[in-house]
Write a protein that holds these residues in place. Structure first.
Motif, PDB file in Angstrom:
ATOM      1  N   GLU A   1      51.159  12.428  58.171  1.00  0.00           N
ATOM      2  CA  GLU A   1      49.988  13.185  58.603  1.00  0.00           C
ATOM      3  C   GLU A   1      49.047  12.150  59.216  1.00  0.00           C
ATOM      4  O   GLU A   1      48.537  11.290  58.495  1.00  0.00           O
ATOM      5  CB  GLU A   1      49.262  13.817  57.408  1.00  0.00           C
ATOM      6  CG  GLU A   1      50.019  14.877  56.641  1.00  0.00           C
ATOM      7  CD  GLU A   1      49.175  15.389  55.451  1.00  0.00           C
ATOM      8  OE1 GLU A   1      49.558  15.111  54.291  1.00  0.00           O
ATOM      9  OE2 GLU A   1      48.135  16.028  55.692  1.00  0.00           O
TER      10      GLU A   1
ATOM     11  N   ASN B   1      46.002  16.113  52.552  1.00  0.00           N
ATOM     12  CA  ASN B   1      46.579  16.560  51.288  1.00  0.00           C
ATOM     13  C   ASN B   1      46.409  15.582  50.131  1.00  0.00           C
ATOM     14  O   ASN B   1      46.967  15.767  49.057  1.00  0.00           O
ATOM     15  CB  ASN B   1      48.058  16.893  51.500  1.00  0.00           C
ATOM     16  CG  ASN B   1      48.209  18.177  52.294  1.00  0.00           C
ATOM     17  OD1 ASN B   1      47.795  19.230  51.840  1.00  0.00           O
ATOM     18  ND2 ASN B   1      48.773  18.091  53.500  1.00  0.00           N
TER      19      ASN B   1
ATOM     20  N   VAL C   1      50.397  19.934  61.018  1.00  0.00           N
ATOM     21  CA  VAL C   1      50.257  21.311  60.530  1.00  0.00           C
ATOM     22  C   VAL C   1      48.779  21.631  60.280  1.00  0.00           C
ATOM     23  O   VAL C   1      48.313  22.729  60.570  1.00  0.00           O
ATOM     24  CB  VAL C   1      51.125  21.524  59.259  1.00  0.00           C
ATOM     25  CG1 VAL C   1      50.732  22.791  58.508  1.00  0.00           C
ATOM     26  CG2 VAL C   1      52.602  21.599  59.651  1.00  0.00           C
ATOM     27  N   ILE C   2      48.039  20.654  59.764  1.00  0.00           N
ATOM     28  CA  ILE C   2      46.595  20.864  59.581  1.00  0.00           C
ATOM     29  C   ILE C   2      45.815  20.452  60.830  1.00  0.00           C
ATOM     30  O   ILE C   2      44.944  21.177  61.305  1.00  0.00           O
ATOM     31  CB  ILE C   2      46.062  20.049  58.376  1.00  0.00           C
ATOM     32  CG1 ILE C   2      46.622  20.599  57.054  1.00  0.00           C
ATOM     33  CG2 ILE C   2      44.531  20.056  58.342  1.00  0.00           C
ATOM     34  CD1 ILE C   2      46.144  19.861  55.809  1.00  0.00           C
TER      35      ILE C   2
ATOM     36  N   SER D   1      56.624  28.904  59.074  1.00  0.00           N
ATOM     37  CA  SER D   1      55.701  28.174  58.193  1.00  0.00           C
ATOM     38  C   SER D   1      55.717  26.693  58.555  1.00  0.00           C
ATOM     39  O   SER D   1      56.611  26.224  59.281  1.00  0.00           O
ATOM     40  CB  SER D   1      56.121  28.330  56.726  1.00  0.00           C
ATOM     41  OG  SER D   1      57.365  27.670  56.523  1.00  0.00           O
ATOM     42  N   GLY D   2      54.749  25.985  57.991  1.00  0.00           N
ATOM     43  CA  GLY D   2      54.699  24.545  58.186  1.00  0.00           C
ATOM     44  C   GLY D   2      55.912  23.872  57.560  1.00  0.00           C
ATOM     45  O   GLY D   2      56.458  22.909  58.103  1.00  0.00           O
ATOM     46  N   THR D   3      56.345  24.392  56.419  1.00  0.00           N
ATOM     47  CA  THR D   3      57.519  23.822  55.739  1.00  0.00           C
ATOM     48  C   THR D   3      58.752  23.882  56.638  1.00  0.00           C
ATOM     49  O   THR D   3      59.496  22.910  56.764  1.00  0.00           O
ATOM     50  CB  THR D   3      57.809  24.599  54.432  1.00  0.00           C
ATOM     51  OG1 THR D   3      56.676  24.508  53.577  1.00  0.00           O
ATOM     52  CG2 THR D   3      59.029  24.056  53.716  1.00  0.00           C
TER      53      THR D   3
ATOM     54  N   ASP E   1      53.039  15.007  61.506  1.00  0.00           N
ATOM     55  CA  ASP E   1      52.878  16.330  60.917  1.00  0.00           C
ATOM     56  C   ASP E   1      51.431  16.771  61.165  1.00  0.00           C
ATOM     57  O   ASP E   1      50.511  16.333  60.478  1.00  0.00           O
ATOM     58  CB  ASP E   1      53.201  16.288  59.415  1.00  0.00           C
ATOM     59  CG  ASP E   1      53.072  17.663  58.771  1.00  0.00           C
ATOM     60  OD1 ASP E   1      52.615  18.604  59.459  1.00  0.00           O
ATOM     61  OD2 ASP E   1      53.419  17.798  57.581  1.00  0.00           O
TER      62      ASP E   1
ATOM     63  N   TYR F   1      51.631  15.598  52.260  1.00  0.00           N
ATOM     64  CA  TYR F   1      52.372  16.809  51.891  1.00  0.00           C
ATOM     65  C   TYR F   1      52.934  17.402  53.170  1.00  0.00           C
ATOM     66  O   TYR F   1      52.199  17.564  54.146  1.00  0.00           O
ATOM     67  CB  TYR F   1      51.429  17.808  51.203  1.00  0.00           C
ATOM     68  CG  TYR F   1      52.066  19.143  50.857  1.00  0.00           C
ATOM     69  CD1 TYR F   1      52.979  19.247  49.806  1.00  0.00           C
ATOM     70  CD2 TYR F   1      51.756  20.299  51.576  1.00  0.00           C
ATOM     71  CE1 TYR F   1      53.570  20.468  49.488  1.00  0.00           C
ATOM     72  CE2 TYR F   1      52.339  21.525  51.256  1.00  0.00           C
ATOM     73  CZ  TYR F   1      53.238  21.601  50.213  1.00  0.00           C
ATOM     74  OH  TYR F   1      53.818  22.810  49.896  1.00  0.00           O
ATOM     75  N   HIS F   2      54.228  17.694  53.136  1.00  0.00           N
ATOM     76  CA  HIS F   2      54.851  18.259  54.338  1.00  0.00           C
ATOM     77  C   HIS F   2      55.525  19.591  54.050  1.00  0.00           C
ATOM     78  O   HIS F   2      56.442  19.988  54.767  1.00  0.00           O
ATOM     79  CB  HIS F   2      55.866  17.262  54.913  1.00  0.00           C
ATOM     80  CG  HIS F   2      55.297  15.907  55.193  1.00  0.00           C
ATOM     81  ND1 HIS F   2      54.357  15.686  56.185  1.00  0.00           N
ATOM     82  CD2 HIS F   2      55.486  14.697  54.598  1.00  0.00           C
ATOM     83  CE1 HIS F   2      54.015  14.405  56.187  1.00  0.00           C
ATOM     84  NE2 HIS F   2      54.685  13.782  55.231  1.00  0.00           N
ATOM     85  N   GLY F   3      55.111  20.249  52.977  1.00  0.00           N
ATOM     86  CA  GLY F   3      55.733  21.522  52.637  1.00  0.00           C
ATOM     87  C   GLY F   3      56.622  21.381  51.424  1.00  0.00           C
ATOM     88  O   GLY F   3      56.699  20.300  50.817  1.00  0.00           O
TER      89      GLY F   3
ATOM     90  N   LYS G   1      49.584  26.710  60.457  1.00  0.00           N
ATOM     91  CA  LYS G   1      48.196  27.180  60.283  1.00  0.00           C
ATOM     92  C   LYS G   1      47.592  27.762  61.562  1.00  0.00           C
ATOM     93  O   LYS G   1      47.866  28.883  61.920  1.00  0.00           O
ATOM     94  CB  LYS G   1      47.351  26.055  59.698  1.00  0.00           C
ATOM     95  CG  LYS G   1      47.970  25.560  58.365  1.00  0.00           C
ATOM     96  CD  LYS G   1      47.056  24.701  57.576  1.00  0.00           C
ATOM     97  CE  LYS G   1      47.774  24.037  56.416  1.00  0.00           C
ATOM     98  NZ  LYS G   1      47.731  24.723  55.152  1.00  0.00           N
TER      99      LYS G   1
HETATM  100  C1  LIG Z   1      50.374  18.633  56.647  1.00  0.00           C
HETATM  101  C2  LIG Z   1      51.134  19.810  56.145  1.00  0.00           C
HETATM  102  N1  LIG Z   1      52.426  19.955  56.463  1.00  0.00           N
HETATM  103  C3  LIG Z   1      53.150  20.989  56.061  1.00  0.00           C
HETATM  104  C4  LIG Z   1      52.600  21.982  55.291  1.00  0.00           C
HETATM  105  C5  LIG Z   1      53.410  23.146  54.860  1.00  0.00           C
HETATM  106  O1  LIG Z   1      52.989  24.309  55.479  1.00  0.00           O
HETATM  107  P1  LIG Z   1      53.280  25.743  54.848  1.00  0.00           P
HETATM  108  O2  LIG Z   1      52.425  25.872  53.648  1.00  0.00           O
HETATM  109  O3  LIG Z   1      52.913  26.689  55.946  1.00  0.00           O
HETATM  110  O4  LIG Z   1      54.729  25.784  54.542  1.00  0.00           O
HETATM  111  C6  LIG Z   1      51.267  21.885  54.931  1.00  0.00           C
HETATM  112  C7  LIG Z   1      50.674  22.930  54.112  1.00  0.00           C
HETATM  113  O5  LIG Z   1      49.586  22.929  53.808  1.00  0.00           O
HETATM  114  C8  LIG Z   1      50.506  20.780  55.368  1.00  0.00           C
HETATM  115  O6  LIG Z   1      49.225  20.626  55.028  1.00  0.00           O
END
Ligand SMILES: Cc1ncc(COP(=O)(O)O)c(C=O)c1O
Ligand SMILES: NCC(=O)CCC(=O)O
Length: 427
Positions: free
Chosen positions: A202, A207, A237-238, A115-117, A235, A143-145, A263
């Motif tokens: 980010e 977020n 993730v998005i 996961s992103g977290t 980060d 938001y980083h999880g 993602k």
């Molecule tokens: C920028 C960012 N980092 C980390 C995460 C966490 O990812 P996850 O929901 O897969 O744990 C998200 C989730 O949306 C995110 O938008």
């Protein structure tokens, strides 16, 4: 729109799953409609169990860049699943996926997680292990999880909660500063001299709604980190594989030390990754002493779906040109619709990520996003969703486009937005 069956299933689910969902944002807590219970997705459309059809601008929160159930992704899953579900042992697809991701995103090494977290958590641990320092700097609204260290003034679903259960001893090592505000970063470094392991950001925030970082701001972060011996973590993730094959950093021409993915990298299956410079990445166990592990990490089905997705993007880079032109059109249509209404608004867009804020003319940080008219956004989200345009239920999220969206889908969005604008005009 009837949502009777969805309501029934959602209510039944609440008996067994807290709030009826496995992730809070899905519950439409700030809307007064029930969340549609989804039964199918194809291309840019999703369908609920009541028989309603929606054009999807959430796309599993950005993951489905090729649209739902892309035939190549589906086939790649089918091919693998007959022989490989999980081994907890090395598989060849991990090598292929790692090579593809490193070459495509231009990083030295990568570690896959679920996961992103997990990705951001690992990146921060790595930064702490590498630098020997214990604090991190994060930005309000990012938001980083859901790990404790990040749950301080976070965006996304956290923005609308009063949190409990967070370990204060851990969180005290997280310093929160203002997005796009260099003075607040410099102050944090002054007050925590030689203690900051990493700055995590980010590069285009998704977020707090979409809020891009200013180029000079990211460049200055890079310089500060270099000067003071801290790592810079993007980060993505998005934004990874969404804004370009090299993510947001291609837009800014700033190289972080570590990058996190999620993602898109899993093609819609649970996946995350941390990647970056070899010198830092090789501190991860078993090569180094920074521990990180996962029974399911690098799962062959996930790797296969991710591989097919990333490969398709790499082989068809014109997808990004297409997404940009489609998103530009959507932005243009919406700007026209709302300019013709009596609504004050601001549209933030970077590539195929977009947010409409009401009641404000500019949003550059979390505070400005919070100052926007949240009640108006709630009405907008309810109206759009109940008229077949599935957008995020919260102001503090981004809308996304996929390569499966067509111009007619964008036009439909604009039509519904126009009728919303007329609808709110009524006294
Ligand atoms: C920028 C960012 N980092 C980390 C995460 C966490 O990812 P996850 O929901 O897969 O744990 C998200 C989730 O949306 C995110 O938008
Ligand atoms: N932008 C935030 C997310 O995408 C999170 C989705 C979730 O927590 O379910």
């Amino acid at each position: 729109m009837r949502l009777d069956k969805s309501k029934e299933v959602f209510d039944k689910t609440k008996r067994y799953i807290p709030g009826g969902v496995n992730s809070p944002i899905r519950a439409f807590k700030n809307l007064s409609i029930t969340p549609p219970v989804i039964s199918k997705g194809k291309g840019c459309r999703i369908f609920d169990i009541d028989g309603n059809e929606y054009i999807d601008f959430v796309l599993s929160w950005g993951a489905m860049i090729l649209g739902h159930c892309d035939p190549d992704v589906v086939n790649s899953i089918k091919e693998v699943v007959e022989d490989q579900i999980a081994f907890g042992a090395p598989t060849e697809i991990e090598y292929e996926m790692a090579k593809l991701v490193c070459e495509t995103a231009q990083i030295d090494m990568v570690r896959f997680v679920n996961s992103g977290t997990e990705a951001t958590m690992t990146a921060v641990r790595l930064a702490k292990g590498y630098t020997g320092k214990k604090k991190i700097v994060k930005f309000a609204g990012c938001y980083h999880g859901h790990h404790d260290i990040f749950l301080k003034e976070a965006g996304s679903a956290v923005a609308e909660l009063r949190l409990k259960g967070i370990d204060e001893d851990i969180v005290q090592n997280t310093i929160v500063v203002e997005y796009n505000n260099l003075d607040s970063v410099e102050k944090a470094f002054k007050e925590n001299k030689d203690e900051i392991a990493a700055v995590i950001i980010e590069p285009v925030a998704g977020n707090m709604g979409v809020v891009p970082a200013k180029k000079e701001f990211l460049q200055a972060l890079r310089e500060i980190c270099n000067l003071l011996g801290s790592l810079l973590i993007f980060d993505e993730v998005i934004t990874g594989f969404r804004l370009s094959l090299k993510g947001a950093r291609a837009l800014y021409d700033v190289e972080p030390d570590l990058i996190t993915f999620g993602k898109i990298i899993g093609g819609g299956l649970p996946c995350g990754a941390v990647g970056g410079k070899k010198e830092i990445m090789q501190c991860l166990a078993p090569q180094g002493n920074v521990f990180q592990a996962g029974t399911m990490s690098g799962n062959p089905i996930v790797m296969s779906a991710g591989y097919t997705t990333v490969k398709k993007l790499k082989e068809n880079p014109d997808i990004y040109t297409y997404l940009e032109s489609l998103a530009q059109k959507l932005e243009g249509y919406l700007a026209k619709v709302f300019s013709n209404s009596n609504l004050t608004f601001c549209i933030n867009r970077v590539g195929s990520m977009l947010t409409v804020f009401f009641g404000v003319e500019k949003v550059e940080n979390f505070e400005m996003a919070r100052m926007s008219n949240l009640d108006q956004f709630k009405k907008f989200a309810e109206y759009m969703i109940t008229n077949g345009i599935y957008i995020p239920s919260s102001q503090f999220e981004a809308m996304f486009l996929s390569s499966a969206h067509m111009e007619s889908d964008i036009e439909r969005f604009a039509e519904v937005a126009e009728s919303f604008a007329k609808f709110v005009k009524k006294p």
